[in-house]
Motif scaffolding. Structure first.
Motif, short mmCIF file in Angstrom:
data_model
loop_
_atom_site.label_atom_id
_atom_site.label_comp_id
_atom_site.label_asym_id
_atom_site.label_seq_id
_atom_site.Cartn_x
_atom_site.Cartn_y
_atom_site.Cartn_z
N ILE A 39 0.85 -1.51 0.08
CA ILE A 39 -0.20 -0.09 -0.13
C ILE A 39 0.84 1.37 0.07
CG2 ILE A 39 -2.24 -1.63 1.16
CD1 ILE A 39 -1.43 -0.03 3.78
N ASP A 40 0.37 2.50 0.18
CA ASP A 40 0.98 3.67 -0.52
C ASP A 40 1.36 4.21 1.24
OD1 ASP A 40 2.11 6.30 -0.43
OD2 ASP A 40 0.57 7.22 -1.75
N GLU A 41 2.36 4.68 2.03
CA GLU A 41 2.14 4.91 2.49
C GLU A 41 2.89 5.88 2.87
OE1 GLU A 41 4.97 1.90 5.31
OE2 GLU A 41 4.66 0.44 4.02
N SER A 42 2.81 7.17 1.96
CA SER A 42 2.58 8.20 2.56
C SER A 42 1.77 9.20 3.17
CB SER A 42 2.79 9.13 0.66
OG SER A 42 3.54 8.60 -0.06
N ALA A 43 1.97 10.08 4.11
CA ALA A 43 1.01 10.38 5.04
C ALA A 43 0.63 12.05 4.03
CB ALA A 43 2.39 11.78 5.73
N ARG A 44 -0.53 11.45 4.48
CA ARG A 44 -1.45 13.01 4.13
C ARG A 44 -1.17 14.27 4.07
NH1 ARG A 44 -6.49 9.70 4.89
NH2 ARG A 44 -6.47 8.07 3.35
N ASP A 45 -1.08 15.98 3.33
CA ASP A 45 -1.41 16.50 4.26
C ASP A 45 -1.74 17.34 5.60
OD1 ASP A 45 -0.11 16.97 1.49
OD2 ASP A 45 -1.57 18.19 0.53
N ASP A 46 -0.86 17.49 6.17
CA ASP A 46 -1.19 17.99 7.84
C ASP A 46 -1.54 17.19 8.21
OD1 ASP A 46 -0.55 20.83 6.99
OD2 ASP A 46 -2.51 20.90 6.78
N GLU A 47 -1.26 16.04 7.90
CA GLU A 47 -1.80 14.35 8.80
C GLU A 47 -1.12 14.04 10.38
OE1 GLU A 47 -4.06 10.35 8.17
OE2 GLU A 47 -1.69 10.31 6.73
N PRO A 48 -1.73 13.84 11.45
CA PRO A 48 -0.78 13.87 12.78
C PRO A 48 -0.58 11.83 12.51
CG PRO A 48 -3.41 14.73 13.39
CD PRO A 48 -2.85 14.03 11.59
N ALA A 49 0.57 12.17 13.31
CA ALA A 49 1.37 10.29 12.81
C ALA A 49 1.03 9.62 13.38
CB ALA A 49 3.14 10.63 13.70
#
Length: 200
Positions: A39-49
């Motif tokens: 799966i794509d493990e990229s964070a979304r914009d402003d997504e908390p850790a």
């Protein structure tokens, strides 16, 4: 795998290729197989850790559960966070050295999300465990020696507490130390019990 689960429970799949997560499940005598979710493990914009760790854990479990709807599927993901910065998997030794230099002398939150999807559940069950890890003040030489000695290129935060990484640490605060390795076993046992798996 050892077989201590009840014969009438669904098959159990760990949605991970991590040998460390598999080792943790073996530690509690669980009979399971593994499957690697892509799966794509990229964070979304402003997504908390912490939200990212939970979303990825659920995404991994959901992908394998779609392929094996009869199974109990366990997904997990870990995200390190310090001073407003998310530290993912470094990918290269140079990036690992940079991450460790940034963490030197700081307390890092390692957020581990776990998700269990099971035929007995109407919806996925998700749990978050956070481990606060304080790093020693590390010299460039110590960091270089560590990165040369232990492959951490696929490890969030560039530190394996189950290996030589423990020598970089001053203190660890957690309700479940297994979470730092990548899978919070206390929560996993509870979620599996709710899905009908008897442990021990």
């Amino acid at each position: 795998m050892s077989a201590t689960t009840q014969v009438d429970t669904p098959p159990i799949i760990l949605a991970s290729s991590s040998v460390f997560r598999a080792g943790l499940l073996e530690q509690i005598g669980l009979a399971f197989t593994t499957a690697s979710p892509d799966i794509d493990e990229s964070a979304r914009d402003d997504e908390p850790a912490d939200a990212l760790a939970c979303r990825l854990a659920e995404g991994k479990a959901a992908k394998i559960a779609r392929e094996h709807p009869e199974a109990i599927v366990i997904g997990s993901d870990q995200v390190a966070h310090v001073n407003g910065r998310i530290l993912g998997k470094p990918g290269t030794p140079a990036k690992a050295r940079e991450q460790l230099a940034f963490q030197s002398g700081r307390t890092v939150a390692f957020h581990t999300g776990v998700c269990v999807i099971a035929p007995a559940f109407d919806t996925p069950r998700v749990h978050l465990e956070t481990v606060h890890t304080t790093f020693r003040h590390l010299s460039d030489i110590e960091i270089a020696r560590y990165v040369a000695a232990e492959d951490v290129t696929a490890t969030a935060g560039s530190m394996k507490s189950e290996g030589l990484g423990i020598t970089l640490v001053e203190a660890i605060e957690s309700a479940d130390p297994s979470a730092l390795v990548g899978l919070p076993l206390i929560a996993v046992r509870r979620l599996l019990a709710e899905a009908g798996v008897a442990l021990p």
